[in-house]
Design a protein around this motif. Structure first.
Motif, mmCIF file in Angstrom:
data_model
loop_
_atom_site.group_PDB
_atom_site.id
_atom_site.type_symbol
_atom_site.label_atom_id
_atom_site.label_comp_id
_atom_site.label_asym_id
_atom_site.label_seq_id
_atom_site.Cartn_x
_atom_site.Cartn_y
_atom_site.Cartn_z
ATOM 1 N N GLU A 1 49.468 51.873 38.797
ATOM 2 C CA GLU A 1 49.480 52.541 37.259
ATOM 3 C C GLU A 1 51.025 52.547 37.433
ATOM 4 N N ASP B 1 42.335 43.039 38.336
ATOM 5 C CA ASP B 1 41.401 43.937 37.665
ATOM 6 C C ASP B 1 40.510 41.933 36.985
ATOM 7 N N GLY C 1 37.614 52.673 38.142
ATOM 8 C CA GLY C 1 37.284 52.126 36.783
ATOM 9 C C GLY C 1 35.875 51.821 36.648
ATOM 10 N N MET C 2 36.020 51.268 35.804
ATOM 11 C CA MET C 2 34.743 51.219 35.285
ATOM 12 C C MET C 2 33.767 50.773 36.184
ATOM 13 N N HIS C 3 33.739 50.582 36.861
ATOM 14 C CA HIS C 3 33.035 49.810 37.722
ATOM 15 C C HIS C 3 32.562 50.536 38.823
ATOM 16 N N LYS D 1 38.732 49.725 28.361
ATOM 17 C CA LYS D 1 37.644 48.381 27.490
ATOM 18 C C LYS D 1 36.111 48.480 27.416
ATOM 19 N N GLU E 1 45.541 44.353 48.471
ATOM 20 C CA GLU E 1 47.143 44.865 49.088
ATOM 21 C C GLU E 1 47.079 46.204 48.466
ATOM 22 N N VAL F 1 38.056 52.346 44.101
ATOM 23 C CA VAL F 1 39.429 52.251 45.676
ATOM 24 C C VAL F 1 39.873 53.335 46.298
ATOM 25 N N LYS G 1 38.468 48.445 47.470
ATOM 26 C CA LYS G 1 37.571 48.352 46.293
ATOM 27 C C LYS G 1 36.270 48.450 46.466
ATOM 28 N N MET H 1 49.125 48.772 46.649
ATOM 29 C CA MET H 1 49.921 49.095 45.440
ATOM 30 C C MET H 1 50.299 50.193 45.001
#
Ligand SMILES: Nc1ncnc2c1ncn2[C@@H]1O[C@H](COP(=O)(O)OP(=O)(O)OP(=O)(O)O)[C@@H](O)[C@H]1O
Length: 677
Positions: A229, A286, A145-147, A18, A223, A150, A165, A225
Motif C-alpha cells: 500500500e 480491491d 483484509g476484511m475477508h 470500510k 500480479e 493475501v 488472495k 504489487m
C-alpha cells in the motif's frame, strides 16, 4: 514504515475502516503486513531483489505514457491492451523505473486471458516445509483484509512472484442475529468479474482464478504489487513529496478513468487500496464493493448506488446526506472523484480533510464544513484549485476526471501532456461488458458445505407407497415420516422434512435450489446405506465437522486435494474454522459465548458433552432445527431417556452445540448452522 490510513485519525479509527469492518482482522492486517514481508525464501537473485523491495517500500514513481496497443479494438473480449510509450517528461528522474514499468506491463500483457482452474491441489513437503497450491509455492503472507488474506506465491516454472488472495466464498460466521446474507459471495463474485475484465496498467491484474467447487475458498492469483500500500503518513505528517504525490495521483486518475469508462464505480478509493508495483507504478485494487453499471454510467440510478459502502472518511457528501428538506443528489461516479480528492489530500498533507470522532459528526463535517487546505507543503494556487474542485460538495458541479487530467496542477512539469492525454484515453481500450450472468457465475457453489449438510441431515428421497408399506411390514416400531433412524452405521441420523432442510440451507447461505440437486443423489446413497428403517435407541444428528489432522498432509509432497479447505497452510486457520468439538466463539464485543465440548471414545462414539454454560436453555438460545427435533422427540418418546427431559440434555446427547450468555441480556444465539431469526 509509515502508518496505514487506519492509523491516521487520533479519535476514531472506525471512520477509516470500510463499513462492515472486522476489528480483529484489521489489527491482524497491520501486524501481518509488518511481519509477513517475504525475505527468507530461496529464490533467484532477481526474486530476492523483488522481495527486498517489500522491505524497502520506498520506490519513486514511474513515469510513462500509455497508448492503445495493436489489439486496441476491444469490444467484449479481453484482447484490448495498452502499451507503455516513453514520455519525455521526467525521464531523467524516473528513467530506471520507467523501463522496469514497461517490462512489467509487457509481461502482464503476455498473461492473456484469465486462467480459470476448477481443481485445487495442495501439497506440503514435510522435509523442506515448502507448501504448494497448484503451480505456486506459498512463501509468506503479505497482507490481510476484511475477508481474505493475501499470500506471496512463486510460480514454479517461471519463478515469477505473484500475490494469491484467498477469500472464503461465504462468511465464516454469520453475523449476529441474522442469517448469513450471502454478501460475501456477492463481494467475491463482483471482484472476480471485474478483475477478469479489467486490463489496464493502473488496475491490479488478475492472472488465474482457482475455484474448486469442493472448496469453501476461492484463490485469486494476482500480479504481485511488491511495494504494498502507498505509505503516506506518519503522525499526521506526509511521507511523500508533492512531486511524488502528483505521480501517484496521475496513475490513479488514469486507472479510475478507465474503470468509469467501463461502467465501474470503485466506491472505495483510498490510499489503502492503491498498491505500488516494484517500478513505482500505482494500481487500483480491491473491487469488493464496486458497482457495475449494466448499461453504462449516467444511464442508471440504481438503488444499489445509494448504499453507503466504502470507508466513511472517504464518503462523498451525497452519501452522507441527512437533510430531509432537500432531495439527495444523484449518486454517480462523482463519489469516486470525491474520494480521489480525499486521497490526494491525504497524500499531500498526511491526514484526511475531514476528521471527527463519531460517524454522524464526520458526515456533518463532510456535508457542511468548508474545506481548509493547509499552507504547508505549498501546492501552489493550481493545487489548491484542484483540491477545491475535487472536494466540491455539489456532485453536479464537481470536476470530472477528464477535466482533472487537463488540470494545470496534474500536468505540471509534463511537456508532452497532449501525448499523455492521447495515450491514456480509455476509449482506445474498448468497452468491456460485465454481464449479470458473469457476475453470478464468477464463483462456483461451495460443494463441501453441501456435503457437510448432506452428512448432517441424512435424508431420503420421498418413498413410494409401495416402499412405505414394505417398511411398515418389516418394522415393529412406530413409523414417523419425519423421523427416520438408520442402523448399520455409527452415524445414525434424523431425517428432516424438506422445509426443515431448506431452512438449514438458508442459514448456511448456500443456494437452496442448487443444493437440492446435488444433495438428493448423495442422500439417496446415504439412505440406501442405512437400510431397513430400523430404530436406534438414541437418534443422533451427526455434525461431522471434525477437521482432518495435520498428519494428513505430513507425507513428503503428498497431495491433499481431497480436503482442499482443511488448511491454507496458515496456522491461524485453526482458530478460524474450528469444529464444534472445541468451539468457543467470542465475536468482538458481542457479549455472548457459544460453548460446546465433546470427545469420542475408542469406538468413535461421541461419549460426553461437557457444557461450560448450560441449563434452562430457552427456545431462542438453541438451534432452531435442534429445538424442533427436541420438541418432536419429547412428544413422541416422552421420558424414554432422562437426557431428553431437558433441551440441554437433548443437545448433549446429540452432540449439538448450544449457547447462552449468562451475564448478558437479552440472550443471543448464534450458531453456524442455524442462526436465530
Ligand atoms: N496484488 C497484491 N500484491 C501485493 N499485496 C497485495 C495485493 N493485493 C492485496 N495485497 C495486500 O493484502 C492486503 C489485503 O488485501 P485486500 O485489501 O485486497 O483484501 P480485502 O479482504 O479485499 O480487504 P478489505 O476488504 O479489507 O479492503 C492489502 O492491504 C495489501 O497490502
Amino acid at each position: 514504515m509509515g502508518l496505514s490510513n487506519n492509523d491516521q485519525n487520533p479519535n476514531n479509527t472506525n471512520l477509516f475502516r470500510k463499513h462492515t469492518w472486522h476489528p480483529e482482522t484489521n489489527d491482524l492486517k497491520k501486524e501481518r503486513r509488518a511481519s509477513g514481508l517475504p525475505g527468507d525464501f530461496n529464490g533467484t537473485a532477481s526474486e530476492l531483489d523483488q522481495s527486498d523491495s517489500f522491505r524497502k517500500r520506498n520506490f519513486s514513481a514511474g513515469d510513462y505514457v500509455i497508448s492503445p496497443g495493436s489489439n486496441g479494438a476491444g469490444g467484449s473480449t479481453l484482447t484490448h491492451s495498452w502499451t507503455f510509450q516513453p514520455g519525455r517528461h521526467n525521464q531523467g528522474l524516473y528513467s530506471n523505473n520507467f523501463r522496469e514499468a514497461q517490462r512489467q506491463w509487457k509481461r502482464l500483457q503476455e498473461w492473456g486471458e484469465v486462467k480459470e482452474t476448477k481443481k485445487i491441489k495442495k501439497r506440503f513437503d514435510r522435509f523442506s516445509g515448502r507448501k504448494f497450491i497448484n503451480d505456486y509455492e506459498i512463501l509468506s503472507e503479505v497482507g490481510r483484509g476484511m475477508h481474505g488474506k493475501v499470500k506471496l506465491g512463486r510460480e514454479m516454472n517461471t519463478k515469477e512472484l505473484l500475490a494469491i488472495k484467498i477469500i472464503p466464498k461465504t462468511e465464516r460466521r454469520p453475523k449476529l442475529g441474522r442469517a448469513n446474507s450471502g454478501s460475501q459471495k456477492e463481494k467475491v463474485r463482483r471482484e472476480i468479474a471485474i478483475l477478469k475484465k479489467c486490463i489496464h496498467p493502473n488496475v491490479v491484474r488478475l492472472r488465474e482464478v482457482i475455484d474448486d467447487p469442493n472448496s469453501t475458498k476461492v484463490y485469486l492469483v494476482l500480479e504481485c504489487m511488491n511495494g504494498g500500500e502507498i505509505q503516506w503518513s506518519e503522525n499526521q505528517s506526509p511521507l511523500l513529496s508533492v512531486e511524488q504525490a502528483r505521480q501517484y495521483f496521475r496513475d490513479v486518475v488514469c486507472g479510475l478513468e478507465y474503470l468509469h469508462y467501463q461502467g465501474i464505480i470503485h466506491r472505495d478509493i483510498k490510499p489503502a487500496n492503491l498498491l505500488l508495483s516494484s517500478s513505482g507504478c500505482v494500481k487500483i485494487s480491491d473491487f469488493g464493493v464496486s458497482y457495475i453499471a449494466r448499461s453504462g454510467l449516467n444511464e442508471e440510478n440504481d438503488v444499489e448506488l445509494v448504499k453507503t459502502v466504502g470507508t466513511p472518511a472517504f464518503f462523498a457528501p451525497e452519501l452522507c446526506w441527512t437533510d430531509l428538506d432537500r432531495p439527495r443528489p444523484k449518486i454517480s461516479e462523482a463519489i469516486d472523484v470525491w474520494a480521489l480528492g480525499v486521497t490526494l489530500f491525504c497524500l499531500l498533507f498526511g491526514r484526511c480533510p475531514f476528521q471527527a470522532s463519531m460517524e454522524y459528526e464526520l458526515f456533518d463535517k463532510i456535508v457542511n464544513e468548508p474545506l481548509r487546505i493547509p499552507d504547508a507543503p505549498d501546492i501552489g494556487d493550481d493545487g489548491r484549485d484542484l483540491l477545491n474542485r475535487l472536494l466540491n460538495k455539489d456532485p453536479n458541479t464537481r470536476i470530472t476526471l477528464a477535466e482533472v487530467k487537463r488540470h494545470p496542477w496534474t500536468i505540471r512539469d509534463m511537456p508532452d501532456f497532449e501525448d499523455w492525454f492521447k495515450g491514456t484515453n480509455p476509449e482506445a481500450s474498448g468497452r468491456v461488458e460485465v454481464s449479470n450472468d458473469e457476475v453470478a457465475s464468477a464463483i462456483s457453489l461451495v460443494g463441501r458445505l453441501r456435503r457437510k449438510l448432506g452428512k448432517l441431515f441424512r435424508f431420503r428421497r420421498p418413498k413410494t407407497q409401495e416402499q412405505e408399506s414394505q417398511e411398515q411390514e418389516s418394522s415393529t416400531s412406530p413409523s414417523d415420516s419425519s423421523l427416520r433412524r438408520e442402523t448399520g452405521t455409527s452415524n445414525s441420523s434424523i431425517a428432516l422434512s424438506p422445509s426443515q432442510l431448506s431452512d438449514s440451507f438458508n442459514h448456511m447461505s448456500v443456494d437452496k435450489q442448487e443444493n437440492n440437486a446435488g444433495e438428493s443423489e448423495e442422500n439417496a446413497r446415504d439412505a440406501g446405506a442405512g437400510g431397513g428403517g430400523q430404530h436406534l435407541e438414541k437418534p443422533k444428528i451427526d455434525f461431522n465437522w471434525d477437521r482432518s489432522p495435520m498428519s494428513e498432509i505430513s507425507n513428503p509432497v503428498e497431495e491433499v486435494d481431497t480436503k482442499p479447505d482443511e488448511d491454507d497452510y496458515d496456522e491461524d486457520d485453526s482458530s478460524d474454522d474450528r469444529s464444534p468439538d472445541s468451539l468457543s466463539m467470542h465475536p468482538g464485543g458481542a457479549g455472548y459465548d457459544v460453548y460446546c465440548q465433546a470427545y469420542t471414545d475408542s469406538h468413535n462414539n461421541r461419549m460426553e458433552y461437557s457444557q461450560q454454560a448450560d441449563h434452562d436453555l430457552k427456545k431462542d438460545q438453541v438451534p432452531m432445527v435442534a429445538w424442533r427435533d427436541y420438541e418432536h422427540l419429547n412428544r413422541s418418546r416422552p421420558g424414554e431417556d432422562p437426557n431428553y427431559n431437558s433441551i440441554s440434555g437433548f443437545l448433549s446427547a446429540n452432540g449439538l452445540p448450544m449457547s447462552q450468555a449468562p451475564s448478558t441480556s437479552p440472550y443471543i444465539f448464534e450458531h453456524p448452522m442455524t442462526s436465530s431469526h
